[in-house]
Design a protein around this motif. Sequence first.
Motif, PDB file in Angstrom:
ATOM      1  N   ILE A  46     -38.433  36.182 -36.883  1.00 44.75           N
ATOM      2  CA  ILE A  46     -38.198  35.799 -36.950  1.00 44.75           C
ATOM      3  C   ILE A  46     -37.557  34.750 -37.585  1.00 44.75           C
ATOM      4  CG2 ILE A  46     -39.380  34.781 -34.809  1.00 44.75           C
ATOM      5  CD1 ILE A  46     -35.714  35.970 -35.118  1.00 44.75           C
ATOM      6  N   ASP A  47     -38.413  33.559 -37.942  1.00 42.15           N
ATOM      7  CA  ASP A  47     -38.480  32.095 -38.893  1.00 42.15           C
ATOM      8  C   ASP A  47     -37.531  32.824 -40.338  1.00 42.15           C
ATOM      9  OD1 ASP A  47     -39.795  30.102 -36.726  1.00 42.15           O
ATOM     10  OD2 ASP A  47     -41.429  30.920 -37.541  1.00 42.15           O
ATOM     11  N   GLU A  48     -37.698  33.711 -40.233  1.00 48.41           N
ATOM     12  CA  GLU A  48     -37.423  33.615 -41.653  1.00 48.41           C
ATOM     13  C   GLU A  48     -36.288  34.624 -41.317  1.00 48.41           C
ATOM     14  OE1 GLU A  48     -40.211  35.489 -44.441  1.00 48.41           O
ATOM     15  OE2 GLU A  48     -40.701  37.443 -42.662  1.00 48.41           O
ATOM     16  N   LEU A  49     -35.805  34.718 -40.613  1.00 46.04           N
ATOM     17  CA  LEU A  49     -34.300  35.771 -40.122  1.00 46.04           C
ATOM     18  C   LEU A  49     -33.504  35.094 -39.442  1.00 46.04           C
ATOM     19  CD1 LEU A  49     -32.881  38.544 -40.044  1.00 46.04           C
ATOM     20  CD2 LEU A  49     -33.055  38.568 -37.601  1.00 46.04           C
ATOM     21  N   ARG A  50     -33.594  33.556 -38.981  1.00 41.77           N
ATOM     22  CA  ARG A  50     -32.909  32.665 -38.396  1.00 41.77           C
ATOM     23  C   ARG A  50     -32.389  32.012 -40.237  1.00 41.77           C
ATOM     24  NH1 ARG A  50     -37.749  30.769 -35.053  1.00 41.77           N
ATOM     25  NH2 ARG A  50     -36.998  31.618 -32.698  1.00 41.77           N
ATOM     26  N   LYS A  51     -33.302  31.755 -41.545  1.00 38.71           N
ATOM     27  CA  LYS A  51     -32.354  31.330 -42.116  1.00 38.71           C
ATOM     28  C   LYS A  51     -31.445  32.696 -42.952  1.00 38.71           C
ATOM     29  CE  LYS A  51     -37.100  29.045 -43.537  1.00 38.71           C
ATOM     30  NZ  LYS A  51     -38.521  29.396 -44.356  1.00 38.71           N
ATOM     31  N   CYS A  52     -31.800  33.274 -42.702  1.00 39.42           N
ATOM     32  CA  CYS A  52     -30.407  34.707 -42.984  1.00 39.42           C
ATOM     33  C   CYS A  52     -29.077  34.695 -42.231  1.00 39.42           C
ATOM     34  CB  CYS A  52     -31.505  35.132 -43.293  1.00 39.42           C
ATOM     35  SG  CYS A  52     -32.654  35.657 -44.425  1.00 39.42           S
ATOM     36  N   ASP A  53     -29.139  33.542 -41.205  1.00 42.27           N
ATOM     37  CA  ASP A  53     -28.040  33.945 -39.920  1.00 42.27           C
ATOM     38  C   ASP A  53     -28.550  34.705 -39.019  1.00 42.27           C
ATOM     39  OD1 ASP A  53     -26.178  32.270 -38.309  1.00 42.27           O
ATOM     40  OD2 ASP A  53     -24.673  33.803 -40.155  1.00 42.27           O
ATOM     41  N   TYR A  54     -29.385  35.206 -39.060  1.00 38.75           N
ATOM     42  CA  TYR A  54     -29.835  36.481 -38.719  1.00 38.75           C
ATOM     43  C   TYR A  54     -29.462  38.571 -39.283  1.00 38.75           C
ATOM     44  CZ  TYR A  54     -30.446  32.900 -35.041  1.00 38.75           C
ATOM     45  OH  TYR A  54     -31.449  32.431 -34.556  1.00 38.75           O
ATOM     46  N   ILE A  67     -37.631  44.875 -32.638  1.00 36.72           N
ATOM     47  CA  ILE A  67     -37.493  43.436 -32.386  1.00 36.72           C
ATOM     48  C   ILE A  67     -38.799  43.325 -31.695  1.00 36.72           C
ATOM     49  CG2 ILE A  67     -37.175  41.341 -31.317  1.00 36.72           C
ATOM     50  CD1 ILE A  67     -34.390  42.344 -31.776  1.00 36.72           C
ATOM     51  N   ILE A  68     -39.569  42.747 -31.628  1.00 37.51           N
ATOM     52  CA  ILE A  68     -40.946  42.702 -31.133  1.00 37.51           C
ATOM     53  C   ILE A  68     -41.321  41.094 -30.749  1.00 37.51           C
ATOM     54  CG2 ILE A  68     -44.066  41.942 -30.725  1.00 37.51           C
ATOM     55  CD1 ILE A  68     -42.698  45.068 -31.257  1.00 37.51           C
ATOM     56  N   ILE A  91     -28.658  38.978 -33.416  1.00 35.54           N
ATOM     57  CA  ILE A  91     -29.311  40.195 -34.016  1.00 35.54           C
ATOM     58  C   ILE A  91     -28.174  40.823 -34.134  1.00 35.54           C
ATOM     59  CG2 ILE A  91     -30.403  41.208 -34.618  1.00 35.54           C
ATOM     60  CD1 ILE A  91     -32.919  39.366 -34.030  1.00 35.54           C
ATOM     61  N   ALA A  92     -28.434  41.942 -32.932  1.00 36.74           N
ATOM     62  CA  ALA A  92     -26.665  42.390 -32.971  1.00 36.74           C
ATOM     63  C   ALA A  92     -25.609  42.157 -33.672  1.00 36.74           C
ATOM     64  CB  ALA A  92     -26.495  43.045 -31.090  1.00 36.74           C
TER      65      ALA A  92
END
Length: 542
Positions: A46-54, A67-68, A91-92
């Motif tokens: 989730i930390d990596e995904l936040r950097k990609c604006d989800y 998602i876990i 994310i959705a």
Amino acid sequence: MNSVIIDGYVDEPTCLGVPPYISTYVRYVAGALKLCGFLNVDYITIDELRKCDYALSSKKNYTLAIIIAGNPVPGKYIGGEPLKYGEWRKIAIRNKGIPLFMGGPIQFSFLEFNEEDVRLIRGDIESFIFHFISNSSEEERVRDLKELNSFALHGTFIVEKHPRFPDIIVEIETGRGCARKAHCSFCIEGRYKVEFRNPEDIIAEIKALYNIGVRHFRIGKQSDLYAYGSELKVWRNGFPAPNPEWIKRLYEGIRNECTDIKTLHIDNVNPGTIANFPDESIKITEIISNYNTPGDVAALGMESADPVVIEKNFLKASPEDVMKAIQIINEIGGRRENGIPKLLPGLNIIHGLPGENKETFKKNYEFLISVKEKGLLLRRINIRQLKISYGTPVEEVYKSPLKDKKILNAIFKNYREKIRREIDIPMIKKIFPEGLVLKDLIVEGYRGDWSLARPLGSYPITVNIPKKLPLMSKTDAFVVGYRERSLVGLNHPFDIYRATLPELKCIPGISKRASEFFLDKKKLLSFLEKTPIFDKIKMDTL
């Protein structure tokens, strides 16, 4: 077919999945996907995904995302920030057209989940995914041991995709359910059927992980390691007789198959098991402390020393039982290797349980003082506020407003600070004496100009180093001071001729003369020759 697992991190009583930990859920889902024929299973935190604006990679053409998430026992984290409420919606929105499923401990939260684009699975997410893909079943289900072992073996590959690999700790499951006849009011483990994995199945999983480069393990996913393998035939006061032979088979097998393990730690031990079956528990403690690595922690769930709270919440043990467990673990596990105790107890205390009153805090404090006065050590005292999980008995109690909640919260905060100040720090000083060298610390974050570094392990101590070191770099440090639940350290070996003023200020006995010594290193050297840390100085600079 391409799929992706989004690790929102978990923190529950029997499993930790916040970096550097990776949870069982992630690996089991990866195994289920692989068994269903997914040729590519990706992993992103989730930390990596936040950097990609989800937004997930559009090049991958994912046909499925899982998602876990879930942290029913939330804490303060250095390694990552768990999925926050509503982030699944982001994310959705950013990944329209990709079916999203979410599972893990989040299933026990009180979410009023009405999302059209994300399906929350209230069951074992790995088993659901497997049957959903393989035979289009929409049923939310509970996996059995055969499925678990298969998912665990086939899902080992996913750990290599963790951004911190190989510097991760893999959480290992020995079984599920609480073997006690009565169950704590706040805990979800009592909802599950009691099942234990065979030692050979666990060893096979650890060997597979070891073969791809994992060297750090925690046997942590269970409610009580000392009850592992119990035949559930002999009982005392509602506790089943332990099975030392199974634990010996497990540890011997791990060590025989994986000879270069760097970390082998545990979590979750029921003090009631030790108190009711001391002879068997002594054998188990000896086995663990013979085969583990130093710095191990047996977390004991006391929750409260107040008899009223214990009775109302069906808690595990009386204060006398807990003290007995603390003594046994100290006597056997307290021997040191590389200057660090092999195995020490930790203690969990919960604020907010039914029956709690002003006297509860006093009783908890007095119990901890008695541990200290007996010369016993607690590696960690975890004091947390109750977070209610869906479907537990305590849920019914708190449907009505709590009386005196604000007053009790204020008293709780006062006692927590008192415990940190008067008990925690003196304990830490004994466990990590001044001058002790701690090796292979990983820099995980910063606080101002200070680096926050920790070893890999169960409840690792944070070392505050007064300089900015590269993130995720490794260093050795020796102890020069103490803070709440953490240490102050300097790099080892210590180069006094390159030392900064903030570093010199940390050396015991010279803080007021730091500026003087900073300008005259020969005078500093003369002073240090009379101190316990002289042997920590980098000798080729003298």
